[in-house]
Write an enzyme that holds these catalytic residues in place. Sequence first.
Site, PDB file in Angstrom:
ATOM      1  N   CYS A 211      22.070  -0.973  17.333  1.00 34.90           N
ATOM      2  CA  CYS A 211      22.894  -1.704  16.363  1.00 34.90           C
ATOM      3  C   CYS A 211      24.002  -2.389  17.144  1.00 34.90           C
ATOM      4  CB  CYS A 211      23.470  -0.752  15.315  1.00 34.90           C
ATOM      5  SG  CYS A 211      24.621  -1.541  14.153  1.00 34.90           S
TER       6      CYS A 211
ATOM      7  N   CYS B 294      25.185  -8.964  11.904  1.00 33.16           N
ATOM      8  CA  CYS B 294      24.239  -8.169  12.689  1.00 33.16           C
ATOM      9  C   CYS B 294      24.302  -8.679  14.113  1.00 33.16           C
ATOM     10  CB  CYS B 294      22.822  -8.279  12.134  1.00 33.16           C
ATOM     11  SG  CYS B 294      21.592  -7.429  13.148  1.00 33.16           S
TER      12      CYS B 294
END
Length: 292
Positions: A230, A75
């Site tokens: 993201c 991430c």
Amino acid sequence: MQIRFTKMQGAGNDFVVLDETQGRLGLTPAQYRYLADRHFGVGADQILTVRPSPAEGIDFEYVIHNADGGEVEQCGNGARCFARYVRDKGLTDRDTIRVQTLAGVIAPRLTPDGRVTVDMGRPRFDPAEVPFDASGLAPAARGAGQTWPLALGAGADAQVVDVAVVSMGNPHAVQLVGDVDAAPVAHTGPLIEGHARFPQRVNAGYLQIEDRARVRLRVYERGAGETLACGTGACAAVAAGIRLGLLDARVDVRTRGGLLTIAWSGDPSESVFMTGPATTVFEGQIDIPDAP
């Protein structure tokens, strides 16, 4: 069970950060889901856990759980928050740290302006490395890259979208759109995420190119749904755009949560670098149900 946490966000992608440097909490997938729940828990796109690393030359282990309770490889926005957290908490005095993830080692660096730059590793475009089942499909070549036709749905409602597949340590499918605000993310995002050709599921990116140095992006994240930003999705989208000959080596990515800057030389052997904000929102403690 009562635990302490820190709520953080990077470009609107929000996280609950847990400190396990002094011992494991032993949370279950159901307890991670509870923490991420925006009605009953704290609320977050992902849960980030800080652990000490037993490996020489590695400062910490970085463990990521999606809102659905599943552990994932990487991430990017979380990596920036992770670096800000360990520095602010006095767990390190270094500006650059080396962090082990399921996808490999990354090296976040705190910059003088308060942002964080992360070496996200090199992008991978081989379908087998994404992974993506390309059997029976004919790719369309463009620049040094290619896109693949992906059939969504069945019968009269079936449609085909062209996607570039990229791994940034986690799988991404990037499609070009004319207007990102009008993109059918809520409809086609779940269809792409769970498509049978992606055995580990996939993050679905919708990329609008404004010029060679500016893009807009929305991402339907695997296990989380659409998020405000993201980081790995931004890296994958820019890498795909450069590979297709559409973008320059440094690109500003405007997400619904804020701005990220992505840099990549275009050489598949070199890393992608992501720069963006990392902010602490609040700290607290919460009682979560004991594991059954």
